[in-house]
Write an enzyme that holds these catalytic residues in place. Structure first.
Site, PDB file in Angstrom:
ATOM      1  N   LYS A  43      35.053 -75.888   5.323  1.00 27.51           N
ATOM      2  CA  LYS A  43      35.274 -76.156   6.991  1.00 27.51           C
ATOM      3  C   LYS A  43      36.319 -76.316   6.858  1.00 27.51           C
ATOM      4  O   LYS A  43      37.100 -77.718   7.225  1.00 27.51           O
ATOM      5  CB  LYS A  43      33.936 -77.526   7.294  1.00 27.51           C
ATOM      6  CG  LYS A  43      33.792 -77.099   8.145  1.00 27.51           C
ATOM      7  CD  LYS A  43      32.800 -78.255   8.601  1.00 27.51           C
ATOM      8  CE  LYS A  43      32.090 -77.737  10.461  1.00 27.51           C
ATOM      9  NZ  LYS A  43      31.335 -76.649  10.565  1.00 27.51           N
ATOM     10  N   LEU A  78      29.250 -71.671   4.862  1.00 29.26           N
ATOM     11  CA  LEU A  78      28.793 -72.936   5.873  1.00 29.26           C
ATOM     12  C   LEU A  78      28.234 -73.236   4.981  1.00 29.26           C
ATOM     13  O   LEU A  78      27.434 -73.295   5.794  1.00 29.26           O
ATOM     14  CB  LEU A  78      30.027 -72.521   7.164  1.00 29.26           C
ATOM     15  CG  LEU A  78      30.575 -74.447   6.713  1.00 29.26           C
ATOM     16  CD1 LEU A  78      29.331 -75.520   8.034  1.00 29.26           C
ATOM     17  CD2 LEU A  78      31.177 -74.841   5.527  1.00 29.26           C
ATOM     18  N   TYR A 100      37.484 -79.778   8.916  1.00 27.76           N
ATOM     19  CA  TYR A 100      37.350 -80.157  10.185  1.00 27.76           C
ATOM     20  C   TYR A 100      35.587 -80.701   9.802  1.00 27.76           C
ATOM     21  O   TYR A 100      34.646 -80.219   9.179  1.00 27.76           O
ATOM     22  CB  TYR A 100      37.466 -80.081  11.220  1.00 27.76           C
ATOM     23  CG  TYR A 100      36.793 -78.346  11.796  1.00 27.76           C
ATOM     24  CD1 TYR A 100      36.582 -77.458  10.532  1.00 27.76           C
ATOM     25  CD2 TYR A 100      35.353 -78.812  12.741  1.00 27.76           C
ATOM     26  CE1 TYR A 100      36.118 -76.680  10.928  1.00 27.76           C
ATOM     27  CE2 TYR A 100      34.685 -77.801  12.454  1.00 27.76           C
ATOM     28  CZ  TYR A 100      34.949 -76.317  11.737  1.00 27.76           C
ATOM     29  OH  TYR A 100      34.591 -74.792  12.047  1.00 27.76           O
ATOM     30  N   GLU A 125      26.598 -64.752   7.991  1.00 24.99           N
ATOM     31  CA  GLU A 125      26.169 -66.116   8.959  1.00 24.99           C
ATOM     32  C   GLU A 125      26.975 -65.906  10.338  1.00 24.99           C
ATOM     33  O   GLU A 125      27.274 -64.862  10.385  1.00 24.99           O
ATOM     34  CB  GLU A 125      26.242 -67.618   8.128  1.00 24.99           C
ATOM     35  CG  GLU A 125      28.146 -67.491   7.650  1.00 24.99           C
ATOM     36  CD  GLU A 125      28.760 -68.919   7.338  1.00 24.99           C
ATOM     37  OE1 GLU A 125      27.775 -69.694   7.532  1.00 24.99           O
ATOM     38  OE2 GLU A 125      29.808 -69.070   6.863  1.00 24.99           O
TER      39      GLU A 125
END
Lengths: 293, 293
Positions: free
Chosen positions: A147, A204, A31, A179
């Site tokens: 992702k 990511l 996505y 993160e």
């Protein structure tokens, strides 16, 4: 609200997928979430490149990823979201096929799903005072650079943050703050250096992250791509998180303890302003947003 | 084929879910695969206990997990699968809600989906000669004890196995062979000890695995719950994998090299026979399966 599903634009309530869809059975999907201004996508090239990275990694045969820009803009127009800011969600799965782990053979058409909604600006307080964050163990898989819709660890982390009254959960792997559950993490050391985790399989690689790194360079802020042990995160002068809808958001407490003096710091503020100015430069809104929005 | 979806039994082609389902967007779901004989579920209590473990871990509010036994048996009957063996698939997700990582508030009804199909017996060769396996890096998340639909790493591993002409991919984490992409892993050391990874967050605690461990105890096979470095896997006298439809299946090559003398070993054969005998004892088929089936 109208959504896009496999070539059709239709009301959400009428959009229906097969329970054999591989995103439903196996998290076998990718996505992207994007911002739009006046009906146009921001940083489409960067989002498309990241999507292509995921398609390559998963060998997911979507023939025309470039065409998704048109899909999103068509959907924005269909929903009348052609002025101001909107959020676009795009998802691609390997399609519907009888359940078996390996790829369907022959390949089936990927499922393409998209939604749009008006962008909710941050409440003014969130930016002015910063947000609380907590740390959580990084339970995620080892391909966070993809992702994918395999987001269960992110769901559990974000729920933990919510229950702790925090805005974001920061993943800690082997003692290192990596993160956030839906953002990238930055810290400003007491010596002024800006630190964030290097792009690799454990994070990511955010579009906003990369833009902030470029802006830091342009502003003369020294940048260090390095692991940040939790102790150093706690001792940082400033902490902030970045993301498409997160933008640049100051984090003023971590696990209940204030970061620095507990207020958004000057480097964070400078980078936030530079980032928003960059958006205005690249995608000027026909009618500027109200102050604070 | 008729499937079950949220209270209804209907043709698969008519079963449709919302693209806002959290299994589709976030892999926020759990599943179980079971064997049935003459329309009755095998080891339901054990599968239900594991499902409850997952529901607890994810805090997924399914009110009546016990009721899924009736759902499955009703679906078997609706499909005429009341004689011989069948495979049942059950999936529960946190339901459909506007996309946001944290749990929907208020909670929405979970989505419950089930399918059944006739059981395909192993080809006789697979049991007689054993199967090839490959090793792959264990990229999965750290909650493999939860049988969630976040299976993307398993998909990629099983695809790698298939392309290598192998039956199963064995996950290796920190140099240790943990389990298969859809099975548990056992090895028999040259001194006769049976080794498998201890039940913890890194493996799915298989129902067949646990039954095989009980049978090994009863048969006087010494059992060691321990990490198995890849070098020891390669040096093992015998290797086999277990699972609901896998049963007890000899692995006779790993990464192209023969295990032991390259033939299914005596401990594997003994445990396989004991396992199948146990099924026949607990759930005798009204019409016995054809030999080799």
């Amino acid at each position: 609200m109208l959504v896009y599903l496999d070539g059709a634009v239709l009301p959400l309530a009428e959009a229906r997928i097969s329970p054999e869809d591989r995103a439903f059975l196996f998290a076998d999907g990718l996505y992207e979430a994007l911002l739009a201004r006046d009906g146009r996508l921001l940083f489409w090239r960067e989002h498309e490149a990241r999507l292509r990275h995921g398609l390559d990694a998963l060998r997911l045969p979507l023939t025309d990823p470039a065409g998704l820009e048109g899909v999103a803009e068509r959907l924005l127009a269909a929903n009348g979201l052609v002025a101001g800011e909107a959020v676009v969600y795009l998802q691609v799965s390997r399609g519907a096929a009888p359940r078996a782990h390996a790829f369907p053979e022959p390949a089936v058409p990927p499922t393409v799903y998209a939604t749009v909604k008006p962008r909710e600006p941050h409440p003014a307080d969130r930016v002015a005072k910063g947000v609380p964050a907590i740390t959580v163990p990084d339970d995620r898989w080892a391909r966070c650079d993809v992702k994918s819709t395999a987001l269960l660890a992110n769901v559990m982390a974000q729920q933990a943050a919510k229950e702790a009254g925090a805005h974001e959960a920061l993943f800690v792997r082997d003692g290192v703050a990596i993160e956030g559950s839906h953002s990238n993490l930055f810290a400003v050391r007491r010596d002024g250096r800006l630190v964030t985790y290097p792009a690799c399989n454990y994070i990511l690689e955010g579009v906003t992250r990369n833009e902030v790194l470029r802006l830091a360079g342009a502003l003369g802020v020294p940048v260090e791509l390095a692991a940040l042990p939790v102790a150093e995160l706690r001792a940082a002068a400033e902490v902030f998180v970045t993301g498409t809808t997160t933008e640049v958001l100051p984090v003023t407490t971590v696990d209940g303890r204030p970061v620095g003096d507990g207020l958004p710091g000057p480097v964070t503020r400078r980078l936030r302003e530079a980032y928003l100015a960059r958006l205005d430069e690249l995608w000027p809104l026909r009618a500027p947003l109200a102050p604070g929005a």
